[in-house]
Write an enzyme that holds these catalytic residues in place. Structure first.
Site, short mmCIF file in Angstrom:
data_model
loop_
_atom_site.label_atom_id
_atom_site.label_comp_id
_atom_site.label_asym_id
_atom_site.label_seq_id
_atom_site.Cartn_x
_atom_site.Cartn_y
_atom_site.Cartn_z
CG PHE A 1 9.28 2.80 11.78
CD1 PHE A 1 9.38 1.63 10.88
CD2 PHE A 1 7.90 3.57 11.77
CE1 PHE A 1 8.42 1.66 10.59
CE2 PHE A 1 7.36 3.23 11.40
CZ PHE A 1 7.42 1.80 11.04
CB ILE A 2 10.91 7.35 8.63
CG1 ILE A 2 10.61 6.42 7.23
CG2 ILE A 2 11.55 7.65 8.87
CD1 ILE A 2 10.16 7.01 5.97
CG ASP B 1 1.90 1.43 7.31
OD1 ASP B 1 2.87 1.05 6.63
OD2 ASP B 1 1.14 -0.30 8.03
CG ASP C 1 6.86 2.26 0.75
OD1 ASP C 1 7.06 1.50 0.32
OD2 ASP C 1 5.35 2.26 1.94
NE ARG D 1 -0.69 2.25 4.81
CZ ARG D 1 -0.03 1.69 4.49
NH1 ARG D 1 1.07 1.93 4.27
NH2 ARG D 1 0.26 0.08 4.52
CE LYS E 1 13.95 3.39 6.77
NZ LYS E 1 13.30 1.94 8.41
CG ASP F 1 14.52 -2.06 6.44
OD1 ASP F 1 15.44 -1.38 6.64
OD2 ASP F 1 13.85 -2.62 6.68
CE LYS G 1 -3.80 -1.81 3.03
NZ LYS G 1 -4.04 -2.16 4.25
N GLY G 2 2.07 1.36 0.43
CA GLY G 2 2.70 2.30 1.15
C GLY G 2 3.18 3.44 -0.39
P1 IMP Z 1 12.27 -4.61 3.25
O1 IMP Z 1 11.67 -6.24 1.80
O2 IMP Z 1 13.41 -4.59 4.05
O3 IMP Z 1 13.56 -3.97 2.03
O4 IMP Z 1 11.20 -3.19 3.87
C1 IMP Z 1 10.45 -3.09 2.42
C2 IMP Z 1 9.18 -2.46 3.02
O5 IMP Z 1 9.07 -2.43 4.70
C3 IMP Z 1 8.44 -1.44 2.26
O6 IMP Z 1 7.78 -1.87 0.92
C4 IMP Z 1 7.80 -0.69 3.68
O7 IMP Z 1 6.33 -1.10 3.70
C5 IMP Z 1 8.31 -1.59 4.84
N1 IMP Z 1 8.86 -0.07 5.71
C6 IMP Z 1 10.45 -0.20 5.57
N2 IMP Z 1 11.24 0.47 6.44
C7 IMP Z 1 10.04 1.18 6.86
C8 IMP Z 1 9.83 2.25 7.72
O8 IMP Z 1 10.72 3.08 8.14
N3 IMP Z 1 8.20 3.18 7.87
C9 IMP Z 1 7.40 2.40 7.16
N4 IMP Z 1 7.77 0.73 6.75
C10 IMP Z 1 9.20 0.92 6.43
MG MG Z 2 5.20 -1.83 1.37
#
Ligand code: IMP
Ligand code: MG
Length: 182
Positions: free
Chosen positions: A157-158, A164, A105, A170, A136, A108, A48-49
């Site tokens: 965390f943001i 969200d 969005d 959101r 990040k 990470d 959704k982000g």
């Molecule tokens: P990854 O698979 O660890 O790269 O995570 C990506 C997903 O984690 C993003 O699409 C977000 O939904 C969520 N996410 C990662 N960091 C944050 C944050 O700081 N705030 C909110 N959602 C986050």
């Molecule tokens: Mg996401």
């Protein structure tokens, strides 16, 4: 500090204003427009982000002959990753020979991005590019680097502008960062 907000019992402070976000959205849109001259791209918004970022970015890119589609993946619970990526909504579009731009969005660990690119490449696109509002780099566990990045940020965390905390925040126009514990 003023303007701090509370979401699900955690305190957040302003981090990136709507104006700064708009500036960087414009820059990234320009880069994508330049790379996709004479293309009829498929923009894939990751729900959704990314819905707020994708909406601003796609309109700013301004390519009329584009298709817009949506996928949904989830990996987060609360303020941390579970390490497991689940596909919740898949694609119905035909991606054969299309230039695809994934719009996310935040990257990470990179697990979601890597998994998504793997899934989409099976559908025979001409190219796959990856645009993210936030990256990040210090949290990366995959070595994945997006093609387009609006902001690189530290591993905190943001929320806001689509992002969200367990479904909340959101709708905020600005982006907020979790307040450091003292
Ligand atoms: P990854 O698979 O660890 O790269 O995570 C990506 C997903 O984690 C993003 O699409 C977000 O939904 C969520 N996410 C990662 N960091 C944050 C944050 O700081 N705030 C909110 N959602 C986050
Ligand atoms: Mg996401």
């Amino acid at each position: 500090m003023e303007n701090r907000i509370k979401v699900n019992g955690l305190t957040f402070v302003p981090y990136l204003t709507a104006d700064r976000i708009a500036e960087q959205v414009k820059r990234v849109a320009g880069e994508i427009r330049k790379d996709l001259t004479d293309s009829e791209p498929v923009f894939i918004c990751v729900l959704k982000g990314a819905f707020v970022f994708a909406s601003d970015l796609i309109r700013e890119i301004g390519i009329n002959d584009c298709t817009i589609s949506f996928v949904r993946y989830a990996s987060y619970e609360g303020t941390s990753t579970t390490g497991k990526v689940k596909q919740l909504i898949g694609l119905t579009e035909d991606l054969a020979d299309r230039d695809v731009v994934i719009i996310e969005d935040i990257v990470d660990t990179g697990y979601t991005a890597v998994r998504m690119i793997e899934d989409l490449k099976k559908m025979g696109p001409r190219s796959v590019r990856f645009a993210t509002l936030l990256h990040k780099p210090e949290s990366s566990r995959t070595g994945f680097t997006p093609d387009y990045i609006a902001f690189s940020i530290p591993p905190k965390f943001i929320l806001g502008y689509g992002l969200d905390l367990d479904g909340k925040g959101r709708n905020l126009r600005d982006i907020y960062v979790i307040e450091e514990e003292i």
